[in-house]
Design an enzyme around this catalytic site. Structure first.
Site, PDB file in Angstrom:
ATOM      1  N   GLY A 104       0.810  -1.217   0.000  1.00  0.00           N
ATOM      2  CA  GLY A 104       0.000   0.000   0.000  1.00  0.00           C
ATOM      3  C   GLY A 104       0.839   1.260   0.000  1.00  0.00           C
ATOM      4  O   GLY A 104       0.551   2.220  -0.719  1.00  0.00           O
ATOM      5  N   CYS A 105       1.894   1.263   0.801  1.00  0.00           N
ATOM      6  CA  CYS A 105       2.748   2.455   0.908  1.00  0.00           C
ATOM      7  C   CYS A 105       3.531   2.692  -0.376  1.00  0.00           C
ATOM      8  O   CYS A 105       3.737   3.839  -0.769  1.00  0.00           O
ATOM      9  CB  CYS A 105       3.689   2.331   2.108  1.00  0.00           C
ATOM     10  SG  CYS A 105       2.784   2.256   3.670  1.00  0.00           S
ATOM     11  N   THR A 106       3.935   1.618  -1.029  1.00  0.00           N
ATOM     12  CA  THR A 106       4.633   1.754  -2.311  1.00  0.00           C
ATOM     13  C   THR A 106       3.672   2.298  -3.364  1.00  0.00           C
ATOM     14  O   THR A 106       4.026   3.206  -4.126  1.00  0.00           O
ATOM     15  CB  THR A 106       5.244   0.409  -2.743  1.00  0.00           C
ATOM     16  OG1 THR A 106       6.175  -0.010  -1.740  1.00  0.00           O
ATOM     17  CG2 THR A 106       5.945   0.519  -4.082  1.00  0.00           C
TER      18      THR A 106
END
Length: 159
Positions: A45-47
């Site tokens: 998700g953060c990527t």
């Protein structure tokens, strides 16, 4: 107490992904800023969120805004993350979680995951939008829409 829309961003400092000192006062009051807090480098998700900000970064820059990502990852982790995904914006290391606490960013999923919250701040340092969502890629269009609205609202001149 958590910051609210209409509040002024407090002064803070941190190390960026290159190990340089970053001071919020260096950009607050000069241009609109998107501060986005995210859980962890190199997670799906953060990527996706970082790459979406990367892909839209020129749109933010064209509107005169800056993007700043903040997580508790180390400087070395941020450096690797920024290099691997060619992230053109600032990543700040908040390893002691002082900035997260200063903003009042709450953890998600019963306190297991650091919160994912985006703050859009106007040129004067006033929070115009707080967007709290676990859905990583929803943050970018909301932030961009808010910046566009702020830039298009010209102050009225009374004669």
């Amino acid at each position: 107490m958590a910051l609210q829309e209409g509040d002024e961003i407090p002064n803070f400092s941190a190390k960026d992904s290159k190990g340089n000192d970053f001071y919020s006062a260096s950009i607050i009051g000069k241009k609109p800023v998107v501060f986005y807090f995210y859980p962890k480098d190199n997670t799906p998700g953060c990527t996706a969120q970082a790459c979406s900000f990367r892909d839209q970064y020129e749109d933010f820059k064209d509107l005169g805004a800056e993007v700043v990502g903040i997580s508790s990852d180390s400087i070395a982790s941020h450096e690797k993350f920024a290099h691997q995904y060619k992230l053109p914006f600032i990543l700040l290391s908040d390893n002691d979680k002082k900035i997260r606490k200063l903003f009042g960013v709450k953890p998600n999923l019963f306190g297991l995951i650091p919160g994912r919250v985006t703050y859009v701040v106007d040129k004067n340092g006033i929070i115009q939008l707080i967007f709290d969502s676990l859905v990583a890629t929803n943050h970018i269009p909301k932030a961009l829409e808010t910046i566009k609205k702020m830039v298009s609202e010209k102050p009225k001149i009374v004669l």
